[in-house]
Design a protein around this motif. Structure first.
Motif, PDB file in Angstrom:
ATOM      1  N   ALA A  35      45.912  29.531  26.421  1.00  0.00           N
ATOM      2  CA  ALA A  35      44.592  28.880  26.383  1.00  0.00           C
ATOM      3  C   ALA A  35      44.310  28.323  24.990  1.00  0.00           C
ATOM      4  O   ALA A  35      43.831  27.191  24.846  1.00  0.00           O
ATOM      5  N   HIS A  39      43.869  24.320  24.529  1.00  0.00           N
ATOM      6  CA  HIS A  39      42.515  23.885  24.172  1.00  0.00           C
ATOM      7  C   HIS A  39      42.356  23.612  22.680  1.00  0.00           C
ATOM      8  O   HIS A  39      41.337  23.063  22.263  1.00  0.00           O
ATOM      9  N   THR A  90      37.126  29.973  25.388  1.00  0.00           N
ATOM     10  CA  THR A  90      38.498  30.111  24.874  1.00  0.00           C
ATOM     11  C   THR A  90      38.519  30.772  23.504  1.00  0.00           C
ATOM     12  O   THR A  90      39.292  31.709  23.271  1.00  0.00           O
ATOM     13  N   HIS A 133      36.958  24.330  39.129  1.00  0.00           N
ATOM     14  CA  HIS A 133      37.919  25.089  38.313  1.00  0.00           C
ATOM     15  C   HIS A 133      39.333  24.521  38.466  1.00  0.00           C
ATOM     16  O   HIS A 133      40.041  24.313  37.463  1.00  0.00           O
ATOM     17  N   THR A 137      41.439  22.842  35.438  1.00  0.00           N
ATOM     18  CA  THR A 137      42.691  23.471  35.023  1.00  0.00           C
ATOM     19  C   THR A 137      43.853  22.496  35.145  1.00  0.00           C
ATOM     20  O   THR A 137      44.670  22.351  34.223  1.00  0.00           O
ATOM     21  N   ASP A 138      43.932  21.811  36.268  1.00  0.00           N
ATOM     22  CA  ASP A 138      45.017  20.850  36.477  1.00  0.00           C
ATOM     23  C   ASP A 138      44.955  19.724  35.454  1.00  0.00           C
ATOM     24  O   ASP A 138      45.989  19.288  34.934  1.00  0.00           O
ATOM     25  N   LEU A 141      45.972  20.965  31.950  1.00  0.00           N
ATOM     26  CA  LEU A 141      47.404  21.246  31.947  1.00  0.00           C
ATOM     27  C   LEU A 141      48.212  19.956  31.935  1.00  0.00           C
ATOM     28  O   LEU A 141      49.136  19.787  31.125  1.00  0.00           O
ATOM     29  N   TYR A 158      49.269  29.359  31.123  1.00  0.00           N
ATOM     30  CA  TYR A 158      47.992  28.662  30.976  1.00  0.00           C
ATOM     31  C   TYR A 158      47.133  28.827  32.221  1.00  0.00           C
ATOM     32  O   TYR A 158      45.935  29.127  32.128  1.00  0.00           O
ATOM     33  N   VAL A 159      47.718  28.643  33.393  1.00  0.00           N
ATOM     34  CA  VAL A 159      46.947  28.785  34.637  1.00  0.00           C
ATOM     35  C   VAL A 159      46.415  30.208  34.766  1.00  0.00           C
ATOM     36  O   VAL A 159      45.276  30.424  35.209  1.00  0.00           O
ATOM     37  N   MET A 162      43.393  30.565  32.523  1.00  0.00           N
ATOM     38  CA  MET A 162      42.233  29.905  33.109  1.00  0.00           C
ATOM     39  C   MET A 162      41.676  30.689  34.296  1.00  0.00           C
ATOM     40  O   MET A 162      40.474  30.599  34.614  1.00  0.00           O
ATOM     41  N   LEU A 181      48.416  26.789  41.757  1.00  0.00           N
ATOM     42  CA  LEU A 181      47.514  25.672  41.483  1.00  0.00           C
ATOM     43  C   LEU A 181      47.819  24.517  42.429  1.00  0.00           C
ATOM     44  O   LEU A 181      46.901  23.894  42.998  1.00  0.00           O
TER      45      LEU A 181
END
Length: 298
Positions: A35, A39, A90, A133, A137-138, A141, A158-159, A162, A181
């Motif tokens: 994250a 980010h 984050t 969400h 997230t997608d 990423l 990462y997923v 999140m 995802l």
């Protein structure tokens, strides 16, 4: 571009200042997390634009935005709020992340109504929370995988990070891997569609009222964000079909602009403030991140 995308001339904000207090306080994620890696990258600027476009494809989510926000008059407001939410959850200490989630929850309780197709909607609906969400997230990423500036990334890590934020927001069983995802998108596809309202959002997001120089720079990121969307999403958005050569040129221009922003910022203000709060040097953070990526690769 910093002012347009973050709301402040130096990329910092009141949220950024709050991230630094109290000294030593841990957050939901640490300096070695995926994250922080994603980010803390300037690719989030492009990811935020992409997320707004993608989220608009759910009619009930769009009805909530259309009926309870002023995105036409303040096209960057939602982008700035998304950035503040990401920074707080984050990089902020646990108390700040929890306070941010509670505040958004109170706002969501006031967002409800009837969509143009006659269906009721509520921002507290776990299904709509899940769509927002998944789309965010997608987008973050995909933007990082294409334009990230902080080294190799383990997408599953990462997923999974999140998912912590999603669960706190009320998402039921958020995806915890890239494969999950992708599966989540399959469940939402029957509910997604283009419309005149979607076209309006696209117009506002991609062509906001800006001065000529700012419009040029923002347009570079916006076109690359649109190019990065899934083919079905671009069809629903009525996006123009560009040649592979044109898309490659858009990507090169976006990469050059993001590199310039990276040089100008030196480091994400939120991440730098969080590092200072935890007493971690940039070099130590990079070493921790490299160690995590190596473990994931094994």
């Amino acid at each position: 571009m910093r002012r347009i995308l973050s709301g402040t001339p130096d990329g910092a904000s009141a949220t950024n200042k709050a991230i630094g207090r109290p000294a030593g306080a841990p957050g939901w994620f640490g300096p070695d997390s995926a994250a922080w890696q994603v980010h803390g990258s300037v690719s989030t600027f492009l990811g935020g634009i992409r997320a707004l476009l993608l989220q608009s494809l759910h009619p009930l989510a769009l009805a909530g935005v259309d009926g309870h926000s002023d995105y036409r008059d303040d096209p960057f407001g939602r982008l700035h709020r998304t950035g503040a939410f990401i920074a707080a959850t984050t990089f902020g200490p646990v108390a700040m992340a929890e306070k941010t989630v509670r505040a958004i929850g109170r706002v969501h309780q006031q967002v409800s109504g009837i969509a143009p197709d006659g269906r009721p909607y509520s921002a507290t609906d776990p299904t709509l929370l899940a769509w927002v969400h998944v789309a965010l997230t997608d987008s973050m990423l995909e933007a990082y995988l294409r334009f990230g500036t902080n080294g190799p990334l383990d997408a599953d890590d990462y997923v999974a990070d999140m998912a912590v934020v999603g669960a706190a927001m009320g998402v039921l069983d958020p995806p915890r891997s890239q494969a999950e995802l992708d599966e989540a998108f399959a469940t939402f596809l029957p509910d997604l569609t283009g419309s005149a309202q979607v076209n309006d959002v696209r117009r506002v997001v991609l062509a906001p009222p800006l001065s000529a120089p700012a419009r040029l720079g923002f347009g570079v990121l916006a076109r690359a964000a649109e190019d990065s969307l899934q083919p079905w999403a671009r069809t629903m958005l009525d996006s123009p079909r560009r040649s592979p050569r044109a898309e490659a040129a858009n990507a090169r221009a976006a990469s050059a602009l993001l590199t310039t922003l990276q040089v100008a910022l030196v480091e994400s203000p939120a991440r730098a403030t969080a590092r200072d709060r935890l007493g971690v040097s940039a070099e130590h953070m990079d070493a921790l991140r490299a160690e995590r990526v190596a473990r994931s690769a094994r």
